[in-house]
Each structure stands twice: as structure tokens, then as C-alpha cells.
Write a protein that holds these residues in place. Structure first.
Motif, PDB file in Angstrom:
ATOM      1  N   CYS A   1       0.828  -1.222   0.000  1.00 45.64           N
ATOM      2  CA  CYS A   1       0.000   0.000   0.000  1.00 45.64           C
ATOM      3  C   CYS A   1       0.863   1.273   0.000  1.00 45.64           C
ATOM      4  O   CYS A   1       0.339   2.370  -0.158  1.00 45.64           O
ATOM      5  CB  CYS A   1      -0.978   0.006   1.183  1.00 45.64           C
TER       6      CYS A   1
ATOM      7  N   TYR B   1      -5.037   3.400   2.647  1.00 45.39           N
ATOM      8  CA  TYR B   1      -6.056   2.502   2.099  1.00 45.39           C
ATOM      9  C   TYR B   1      -6.197   2.660   0.587  1.00 45.39           C
ATOM     10  O   TYR B   1      -5.963   3.727   0.034  1.00 45.39           O
ATOM     11  CB  TYR B   1      -7.418   2.717   2.791  1.00 45.39           C
TER      12      TYR B   1
ATOM     13  N   THR C   1      -7.744   0.111  -3.145  1.00 43.26           N
ATOM     14  CA  THR C   1      -8.427  -1.114  -3.592  1.00 43.26           C
ATOM     15  C   THR C   1      -7.413  -2.232  -3.811  1.00 43.26           C
ATOM     16  O   THR C   1      -6.212  -1.997  -4.027  1.00 43.26           O
ATOM     17  CB  THR C   1      -9.161  -0.884  -4.935  1.00 43.26           C
ATOM     18  N   TYR C   2      -7.941  -3.451  -3.794  1.00 40.36           N
ATOM     19  CA  TYR C   2      -7.109  -4.628  -4.077  1.00 40.36           C
ATOM     20  C   TYR C   2      -6.437  -4.460  -5.445  1.00 40.36           C
ATOM     21  O   TYR C   2      -5.232  -4.696  -5.589  1.00 40.36           O
ATOM     22  CB  TYR C   2      -7.995  -5.893  -4.053  1.00 40.36           C
ATOM     23  N   ASP C   3      -7.206  -4.064  -6.452  1.00 37.51           N
ATOM     24  CA  ASP C   3      -6.656  -4.005  -7.814  1.00 37.51           C
ATOM     25  C   ASP C   3      -5.494  -3.015  -7.916  1.00 37.51           C
ATOM     26  O   ASP C   3      -4.476  -3.316  -8.539  1.00 37.51           O
ATOM     27  CB  ASP C   3      -7.763  -3.615  -8.814  1.00 37.51           C
TER      28      ASP C   3
ATOM     29  N   ASP D   1      -5.812   8.168   1.460  1.00 34.60           N
ATOM     30  CA  ASP D   1      -6.131   7.517   0.179  1.00 34.60           C
ATOM     31  C   ASP D   1      -4.855   7.398  -0.664  1.00 34.60           C
ATOM     32  O   ASP D   1      -4.238   8.412  -1.003  1.00 34.60           O
ATOM     33  CB  ASP D   1      -7.171   8.404  -0.529  1.00 34.60           C
TER      34      ASP D   1
ATOM     35  N   ARG E   1      -4.427   6.753  -3.717  1.00 36.05           N
ATOM     36  CA  ARG E   1      -4.445   7.174  -5.129  1.00 36.05           C
ATOM     37  C   ARG E   1      -3.683   8.493  -5.292  1.00 36.05           C
ATOM     38  O   ARG E   1      -3.324   8.881  -6.391  1.00 36.05           O
ATOM     39  CB  ARG E   1      -5.895   7.348  -5.618  1.00 36.05           C
TER      40      ARG E   1
END
Ligand SMILES: Nc1ncnc2c1ncn2[C@@H]1O[C@H](COP(=O)(O)OP(=O)(O)OP(=O)(O)O)[C@@H](O)[C@H]1O
Ligand SMILES: O=C(O)[C@H](O)[C@@H](O)[C@H](O)[C@H](O)CO
Length: 229
Positions: free
Chosen positions: A57, A166, A168-170, A209, A211
Motif C-alpha cells: 500500500c 487505504y 483497492t485490491y486491484d 487515500d 491514489r
């Protein structure tokens, strides 16, 4: 004594006689412990950020960046795993609670040392389950409470914050596949999500996040630090 510590002592002095038992003041960077008939005891604890989340992550990346930005020492959790744990993960086998416990206790000692020396520090540790985070904060004591008691009373320590990365898995899987030279296999990511218990607000957690760029995430943490000071 630091200005903030003086302010804290002044604020709590009028309440001191009403206090029934020792208690920690949770929302302050300085730890103040007070008990009936005693002066508040100020213990030297500055800020410790524990960067947590599943494998891949971005914990190590953010830890190095933040450590450089803030000039704080970095404790990389992976360096404290016994060799057997690393070998197990490299073989593609997930760790169990039993595998993780001695490792978490060692990291608890590091946190304790940092808290008692009054330094700021950053730690990188997956800290996937709530119980693991309680062991990081309270050591083996966390294991002697029932889950109800622990859930209610043992969720945070002043001056220790979890930074939960955090995503997503992908997204994380794609980053792990692209990563080179790391012992952790992307095939283990599903098991990390299976074990993950995202931290609740009362655990002193900041949710970040992944991203966003590392620099953006770092700015948010610096803002968090400014708000607490
Ligand atoms: N904010 C980000 N944006 C894009 N890529 C990132 C970001 N943060 C980290 N990465 C990349 O994602 C990959 C995983 O990051 P990193 O190794 O820091 O994760 P980790 O949580 O420490 O993993 P592990 O727990 O397996 O050691 C690396 O290749 C890293 O360069
Ligand atoms: O709790 C765990 O399963 C481990 O800490 C893993 O998270 C790895 O150490 C890490 O992801 C690899 O770097």
C-alpha cells in the motif's frame, strides 16, 4: 518544560482532586497521568506515527519520504521480523497471529523506548488487526484483557497515531506486480485483505487515500501535525 506541557498542567490542575483513578488524557500530544492526591506526572512523549496497511500500500515509500521531510527517525517494521517470518512470506505463505506476536512485541518495545525518551518517530508496520495495534501500544498487557474490555479501554495512547494507507485490491496488486526485488509476493495480497481490520476513529487513526501522490499524502500529515500542536 515545553510551553504546551505547561498549558496542559495548568488546564488539568483544578480537576485533579476529583479524579478517581489514573487515566491518560487521550487528545494531547503530551501524556499527562494524574491520580487523587498526586501531582500530574508529565511523561516525555512526543509524536509517533505508525504507518499501517496491507502489503504494497506504500508504507515504506511514505515512511522514507516523511522521515526525510520531518527529520524524524524511521523504524522499518520489516527489519524486525525474524528470519523465519521473512522466509515464510517469501515462500508465499501468510503469517499467522502466532508468527506475528513476537514481532509485534519487539515493535512495542521500540515505541516504548521512543515514548520514554520523548522523541518524535515514524514506524512502518502493517498492523492489520485491531489486536495487533493494541499489542503495539500496550505490549503483552493487551492480550490479558477480554475483547470487550480491550475494545472499550485499550484503543489509543496519547501521542501515538496510526496513518492508515487505504486503497483497492486491484490498485495495490498492480503496484506489487510492478515492484521489483521485494520478498513479498503479490499472491499474498488477498490474505492481507482477509486479515485487515481498518482502524476505528477512537484508535487515533488518520485515513489516507493511496491514489494520491506521496507528496500530497505527506502534506496532509504535516497539516494533521500542525492541528495537534
Ligand atoms: N502514492 C503512490 N503512488 C504511486 N505508487 C506508489 C505510491 N506509494 C508507493 N508506490 C509504489 O507502490 C509500490 C509499493 O510501495 P511500498 O513498497 O512502499 O509498499 P509497502 O506497503 O511498504 O509494502 P510492503 O508492506 O510489502 O513492504 C512501490 O513500487 C512504490 O514505488
Ligand atoms: O503482517 C504481515 O503480514 C507482514 O508484516 C507483512 O505485511 C509484511 O511484513 C510486509 O507486507 C512485507 O513487507
Amino acid at each position: 518544560m515545553k510551553g504546551q506541557a505547561r498549558r496542559v498542567l495548568r488546564h488539568y490542575a483544578p480537576y485533579q482532586n476529583n479524579l478517581q483513578s489514573c487515566f491518560p488524557v487521550h487528545d494531547l500530544r503530551w501524556s499527562v497521568w494524574a491520580s487523587p492526591g498526586h501531582q500530574a506526572i508529565l511523561t516525555p512523549s512526543e509524536m509517533i506515527y505508525v504507518i499501517m496497511g496491507v502489503s504494497g500500500c506504500g508504507k515504506t515509500t511514505l515512511g522514507a519520504y516523511l522521515s526525510h521531510k520531518l527529520g524524524w527517525p524511521l523504524h522499518e517494521g520489516d527489519d524486525f521480523h525474524p528470519r523465519e517470518n521473512v522466509e515464510k512470506m517469501a515462500r508465499g505463505e501468510p503469517l499467522t497471529d502466532q508468527d506475528r506476536l513476537p514481532w509485534l512485541l519487539k515493535l512495542h518495545d521500540v515505541i516504548q523506548r521512543e515514548r520514554s525518551s520523548g522523541g518524535d518517530a515514524i514506524m512502518v508496520c502493517s498492523a492489520l488487526r485491531r489486536l495487533y495495534r493494541q499489542v503495539l501500544l500496550f505490549g503483552s498487557e493487551a492480550l490479558t484483557y477480554s475483547s470487550d474490555t480491550a475494545g472499550l479501554h485499550m484503543c489509543s495512547l496519547p501521542g501515538v497515531w496510526f496513518l492508515f494507507l487505504y486503497g483497492t485490491y486491484d490498485l495495490i496488486h498492480a503496484r506489487m506486480v510492478a515492484r521489483r526485488g521485494h520478498f513479498m509476493q503479490p499472491g499474498l495480497l488477498r490474505s492481507q485483505f482477509d486479515v485487515l481490520e481498518p482502524p476505528a476513529e477512537e484508535e487515533n487513526a488518520l485515513l489516507l487515500d493511496i491514489r494520491r501522490s506521496t507528496d500530497d499524502i505527506c502534506r496532509e500529515i504535516q497539516e494533521h501535525l500542525r492541528q495537534l500542536s
